[in-house]
Design a protein around this motif. Structure first.
Motif, PDB file in Angstrom:
ATOM      1  N   MET A   1      37.492 100.789  40.014  1.00  0.00           N
ATOM      2  CA  MET A   1      37.495 101.288  38.631  1.00  0.00           C
ATOM      3  C   MET A   1      36.070 101.665  38.236  1.00  0.00           C
ATOM      4  N   THR A   2      35.915 102.894  37.703  1.00  0.00           N
ATOM      5  CA  THR A   2      34.610 103.380  37.291  1.00  0.00           C
ATOM      6  C   THR A   2      34.370 103.015  35.841  1.00  0.00           C
ATOM      7  N   LEU A   3      33.267 102.363  35.580  1.00  0.00           N
ATOM      8  CA  LEU A   3      32.938 101.956  34.222  1.00  0.00           C
ATOM      9  C   LEU A   3      32.248 103.098  33.488  1.00  0.00           C
ATOM     10  N   PRO A   4      32.445 103.192  32.158  1.00  0.00           N
ATOM     11  CA  PRO A   4      31.731 104.195  31.367  1.00  0.00           C
ATOM     12  C   PRO A   4      30.227 104.006  31.493  1.00  0.00           C
ATOM     13  N   PHE A   5      29.501 105.092  31.256  1.00  0.00           N
ATOM     14  CA  PHE A   5      28.044 105.055  31.426  1.00  0.00           C
ATOM     15  C   PHE A   5      27.403 103.984  30.559  1.00  0.00           C
ATOM     16  N   HIS A   6      27.851 103.859  29.289  1.00  0.00           N
ATOM     17  CA  HIS A   6      27.205 102.901  28.396  1.00  0.00           C
ATOM     18  C   HIS A   6      27.418 101.461  28.855  1.00  0.00           C
ATOM     19  N   GLN A   7      28.572 101.204  29.501  1.00  0.00           N
ATOM     20  CA  GLN A   7      28.813  99.860  30.033  1.00  0.00           C
ATOM     21  C   GLN A   7      27.940  99.594  31.246  1.00  0.00           C
ATOM     22  N   ASN A   8      27.793 100.596  32.103  1.00  0.00           N
ATOM     23  CA  ASN A   8      26.896 100.454  33.253  1.00  0.00           C
ATOM     24  C   ASN A   8      25.466 100.185  32.793  1.00  0.00           C
ATOM     25  N   LEU A   9      25.047 100.899  31.748  1.00  0.00           N
ATOM     26  CA  LEU A   9      23.703 100.714  31.225  1.00  0.00           C
ATOM     27  C   LEU A   9      23.544  99.319  30.627  1.00  0.00           C
ATOM     28  N   SER A  10      24.593  98.842  29.935  1.00  0.00           N
ATOM     29  CA  SER A  10      24.550  97.510  29.328  1.00  0.00           C
ATOM     30  C   SER A  10      24.412  96.434  30.397  1.00  0.00           C
ATOM     31  N   ILE A  11      25.206  96.570  31.459  1.00  0.00           N
ATOM     32  CA  ILE A  11      25.153  95.606  32.555  1.00  0.00           C
ATOM     33  C   ILE A  11      23.778  95.626  33.208  1.00  0.00           C
ATOM     34  N   LEU A  12      23.232  96.824  33.369  1.00  0.00           N
ATOM     35  CA  LEU A  12      21.903  96.965  33.969  1.00  0.00           C
ATOM     36  C   LEU A  12      20.846  96.270  33.114  1.00  0.00           C
ATOM     37  N   LEU A  13      20.931  96.430  31.802  1.00  0.00           N
ATOM     38  CA  LEU A  13      19.958  95.803  30.905  1.00  0.00           C
ATOM     39  C   LEU A  13      20.048  94.278  30.963  1.00  0.00           C
ATOM     40  N   VAL A  14      21.276  93.764  30.954  1.00  0.00           N
ATOM     41  CA  VAL A  14      21.459  92.317  31.026  1.00  0.00           C
ATOM     42  C   VAL A  14      20.958  91.782  32.357  1.00  0.00           C
ATOM     43  N   GLY A  15      21.317  92.477  33.443  1.00  0.00           N
ATOM     44  CA  GLY A  15      20.868  92.056  34.772  1.00  0.00           C
ATOM     45  C   GLY A  15      19.353  92.087  34.894  1.00  0.00           C
ATOM     46  N   LEU A  16      18.736  93.122  34.330  1.00  0.00           N
ATOM     47  CA  LEU A  16      17.275  93.244  34.365  1.00  0.00           C
ATOM     48  C   LEU A  16      16.626  92.100  33.582  1.00  0.00           C
ATOM     49  N   TYR A  17      17.180  91.795  32.432  1.00  0.00           N
ATOM     50  CA  TYR A  17      16.655  90.709  31.600  1.00  0.00           C
ATOM     51  C   TYR A  17      16.718  89.375  32.336  1.00  0.00           C
ATOM     52  N   LEU A  18      17.887  89.074  32.925  1.00  0.00           N
ATOM     53  CA  LEU A  18      18.052  87.807  33.643  1.00  0.00           C
ATOM     54  C   LEU A  18      17.161  87.754  34.879  1.00  0.00           C
ATOM     55  N   GLY A  19      17.045  88.894  35.559  1.00  0.00           N
ATOM     56  CA  GLY A  19      16.189  88.939  36.745  1.00  0.00           C
ATOM     57  C   GLY A  19      14.743  88.647  36.408  1.00  0.00           C
ATOM     58  N   ILE A  20      14.251  89.251  35.329  1.00  0.00           N
ATOM     59  CA  ILE A  20      12.871  89.004  34.892  1.00  0.00           C
ATOM     60  C   ILE A  20      12.689  87.549  34.493  1.00  0.00           C
ATOM     61  N   LEU A  21      13.684  87.005  33.794  1.00  0.00           N
ATOM     62  CA  LEU A  21      13.617  85.610  33.346  1.00  0.00           C
ATOM     63  C   LEU A  21      13.490  84.646  34.527  1.00  0.00           C
ATOM     64  N   ILE A  22      14.334  84.829  35.529  1.00  0.00           N
ATOM     65  CA  ILE A  22      14.307  83.949  36.701  1.00  0.00           C
ATOM     66  C   ILE A  22      13.025  84.166  37.503  1.00  0.00           C
ATOM     67  N   LEU A  23      12.592  85.423  37.600  1.00  0.00           N
ATOM     68  CA  LEU A  23      11.354  85.728  38.322  1.00  0.00           C
ATOM     69  C   LEU A  23      10.162  85.033  37.674  1.00  0.00           C
ATOM     70  N   VAL A  24      10.082  85.090  36.360  1.00  0.00           N
ATOM     71  CA  VAL A  24       8.971  84.441  35.646  1.00  0.00           C
ATOM     72  C   VAL A  24       8.998  82.932  35.879  1.00  0.00           C
ATOM     73  N   SER A  25      10.186  82.329  35.813  1.00  0.00           N
ATOM     74  CA  SER A  25      10.280  80.882  36.015  1.00  0.00           C
ATOM     75  C   SER A  25       9.892  80.493  37.439  1.00  0.00           C
ATOM     76  N   GLU A  26      10.269  81.320  38.414  1.00  0.00           N
ATOM     77  CA  GLU A  26       9.913  81.046  39.804  1.00  0.00           C
ATOM     78  C   GLU A  26       8.408  81.188  40.029  1.00  0.00           C
ATOM     79  N   ILE A  27       7.797  82.197  39.404  1.00  0.00           N
ATOM     80  CA  ILE A  27       6.344  82.387  39.527  1.00  0.00           C
ATOM     81  C   ILE A  27       5.600  81.202  38.919  1.00  0.00           C
ATOM     82  N   LEU A  28       6.065  80.752  37.756  1.00  0.00           N
ATOM     83  CA  LEU A  28       5.436  79.597  37.112  1.00  0.00           C
ATOM     84  C   LEU A  28       5.532  78.350  37.983  1.00  0.00           C
TER      85      LEU A  28
END
Length: 226
Positions: A1-28
Motif C-alpha cells: 500500500m502506497t502512503l500519501p506524500f504528507h504521511q510519508n513526510l510525517s513518518i520521515l520527520l518523526v523518524g528523523l527526530y527519534l534518530g537524532i534523539l537516540i544519537l545524542v544520547s549515545e554520544i553523551l
C-alpha cells in the motif's frame, strides 16, 4: 500500500527526530561518559514529545500502533542484548522501556480514532514530564522517604509528580476545550491518581499503569461534568 506524500513526510520527520534523539544520547554516553540514568531520562522525555508531533501531523493510528510494536520488540531485545545501552542497559531489572512503548499503543488504540488524541497525549505526557521530574527531584532533593508496596519513594518526588501532572493536564485541556472551572478538579484528581500509581514502580510497571489509567480516569472524570 502506497502512503500519501504528507504521511510519508510525517513518518520521515518523526523518524528523523527519534534518530537524532537516540544519537545524542549515545554520544553523551560514549564520548562524554554521561550517566546511563541521565541518557535514559533524555530519551524518556524526548520520546514522549513524539505524541505531540504525531497529533500535530495527524499521523494515522495504525502507523503509531506499528511503531509501538516495533519499539516494544527493540525494548525486549535491549533487555538481554547490548542494544542502545543509553536507553536500557543489559540485564537492567526493569521493563520500563517496554511498558512505555506498550502504553503508547494502548492509548492510541483507545482514543486516537475516536478523535480524542488529547487523552492519548495526556497519558503519555503525564508519564513523560511527571515521572521524569519526580525522579530528578527525588534523587537530588528527596530527603523524606516512604515505602509503598516494596517501592521506595520520596515525598518531594511524589509532590513534584502531582504538580507537574496537574499542569500538563490543564495545559492540554485549555488548548482543546473552552475553559471550564471543573478542569481544575479533573486535573487535580487525575494528578492524584497518577501520583499514587507512580509510587508503585516495581520492574517499571508504572510506565504502563500511570499513562493508561490516568488517561482513562481523566476522560471519564471530564465527561462526568460535561
Amino acid at each position: 500500500m502506497t502512503l500519501p506524500f504528507h504521511q510519508n513526510l510525517s513518518i520521515l520527520l518523526v523518524g528523523l527526530y527519534l534518530g537524532i534523539l537516540i544519537l545524542v544520547s549515545e554520544i553523551l554516553r560514549r564520548y562524554y561518559q554521561a550517566n546511563s540514568e541521565i541518557t535514559r531520562k533524555i530519551v524518556h522525555i524526548g520520546a514522549g514529545q513524539v505524541i505531540l508531533l504525531a497529533w500535530w501531523l495527524n499521523i494515522p493510528s495504525h502507523l503509531i500502533l506499528l511503531a509501538s510494536i516495533g519499539a516494544s520488540i527493540v525494548a525486549i531485545l535491549s533487555y538481554f542484548l547490548p542494544i542502545l545501552p543509553s536507553v536500557n542497559g543489559v540485564g537492567r531489572k526493569s521493563l520500563g522501556t517496554l511498558f512505555y512503548a506498550l502504553s503508547i499503543g494502548i492509548l492510541t488504540f483507545l482514543f486516537w480514532d475516536k478523535s480524542l488524541p488529547q487523552f492519548t497525549a495526556i497519558g503519555i505526557l503525564i508519564m513523560t514530564w511527571g515521572d521524569a521530574s519526580a525522579a530528578l527531584i527525588g534523587q537530588k532533593w528527596g530527603k523524606n522517604k516512604y515505602q509503598f508496596l516494596r517501592s521506595t519513594k520520596s515525598w518531594e518526588g511524589s509532590f513534584t509528580m502531582f504538580v507537574v501532572s496537574a499542569i500538563v493536564i490543564l495545559i492540554i485541556l485549555f488548548f482543546v476545550y473552552p475553559w471550564q472551572y471543573y478542569f481544575v478538579i479533573v486535573a487535580l484528581l487525575t494528578a492524584l491518581i497518577a501520583t499514587i500509581l507512580e509510587s508503585f514502580s516495581i520492574v517499571g510497571i508504572d510506565n504502563l499503569t500511570v499513562p493508561v489509567l490516568s488517561a482513562i480516569f481523566c476522560y471519564y472524570s471530564l465527561h462526568f461534568f460535561i
